[in-house]
Design an enzyme around this catalytic site. Sequence first.
Site, short mmCIF file in Angstrom:
data_model
loop_
_atom_site.label_atom_id
_atom_site.label_comp_id
_atom_site.label_asym_id
_atom_site.label_seq_id
_atom_site.Cartn_x
_atom_site.Cartn_y
_atom_site.Cartn_z
N GLY A 1 0.87 -1.18 0.00
CA GLY A 1 0.00 0.00 0.00
C GLY A 1 0.90 1.21 0.00
O GLY A 1 1.80 1.32 -0.81
N GLU A 2 0.67 2.10 0.96
CA GLU A 2 1.49 3.31 1.06
C GLU A 2 2.07 3.36 2.47
O GLU A 2 1.34 3.57 3.44
CB GLU A 2 0.59 4.51 0.74
N SER A 3 3.38 3.16 2.55
CA SER A 3 3.99 3.01 3.88
C SER A 3 3.88 4.27 4.74
O SER A 3 3.78 4.18 5.96
CB SER A 3 5.45 2.58 3.74
N CYS B 1 6.15 -5.41 0.21
CA CYS B 1 6.25 -4.06 -0.36
C CYS B 1 6.19 -2.95 0.71
O CYS B 1 7.14 -2.80 1.47
CB CYS B 1 5.16 -3.92 -1.42
N ARG C 1 12.77 3.29 -1.15
CA ARG C 1 11.38 3.26 -1.63
C ARG C 1 11.30 3.54 -3.13
O ARG C 1 12.14 4.22 -3.69
CB ARG C 1 10.54 4.31 -0.90
N ILE D 1 4.97 -3.38 -7.95
CA ILE D 1 4.16 -2.17 -8.04
C ILE D 1 4.80 -1.12 -7.13
O ILE D 1 4.72 -1.23 -5.91
CB ILE D 1 2.69 -2.42 -7.59
N ARG D 2 5.46 -0.15 -7.70
CA ARG D 2 6.19 0.88 -6.92
C ARG D 2 7.00 0.22 -5.80
O ARG D 2 6.99 0.64 -4.64
CB ARG D 2 5.21 1.92 -6.35
N HIS E 1 4.64 -8.77 -4.79
CA HIS E 1 3.30 -9.05 -4.23
C HIS E 1 2.81 -10.47 -4.48
O HIS E 1 2.00 -10.69 -5.39
CB HIS E 1 2.29 -8.07 -4.85
N GLU F 1 0.53 -12.01 -3.01
CA GLU F 1 -0.93 -12.10 -2.83
C GLU F 1 -1.69 -11.83 -4.13
O GLU F 1 -2.89 -12.06 -4.20
CB GLU F 1 -1.39 -11.13 -1.72
#
Length: 228
Positions: free
Chosen positions: A71-73, A103, A131, A168-169, A204, A206
């Site tokens: 997600g967004e850390s 991630c 990051r 993803i990023r 990822h 998942e």
Amino acid sequence: MLTHLSSIHFQQAIQTVENTPKQEQVRIGVLALQGAFLEHCLALYAAGAKPVELRSLQDMENLHGLCLPGGESTVMAKLLVQNAMLQKLKCLITMGMPVFATCAGLILLSRKIIGFENQVCLNCLDVAVSRNAFGRQKESFVENLEITCPIFSEQDREEHCNFPAVFIRAPQIMQIGKNVKILARRKDQILAVQEKNMVATAFHPELTENLLFHTWLYKKAQEYKKLF
Ligand code: GLN
């Protein structure tokens, strides 16, 4: 995503776990403040575990394992502090509870975020990360990596397999401590690691049909549960 595993497959997996007597369930807390927690919950059901969404301190009781999603850390860190969950999470991991992080979860778990030294992190996994090392969302990609399977116990033989890694990023692991084992590389980039009770990937799992990492977490959590 997760189109590979049909909804019937998930319905059956969910039913099996939910029909198991509560005291026999292996309960894995999935940080659910933000990000890709639902996909982890489904993968954990498919692996045989009972996922428990964590949004407050009260949710963090009676767990046998932990999952820190992508997600967004920065947002996750902020909400962990706001909801007074950071210390408890750190305490559970330090005490040996098995944890799988992907991630943004890997960023949270690390001891240093290069270039973002003021960003709050758990300081549990002995790695320094960078990051967004693979560019922006639109530069996302999938690549098959030869990986070393996470080791379940000291006696395990080392096994390798091909893993569809979704980026993803994604962060990159730039430095590792002496007790950290590398599980996946891409050229000279370190992308997955294991240190004691912690496994973390920059990619990822998942979002794929491969349950290797979630099965590792389930089995480790099952072992951990037996200790109490
Ligand atoms: N770039 C994100 C961060 O720094 C992580 C991206 C992800 O989890 N897919 O938190």
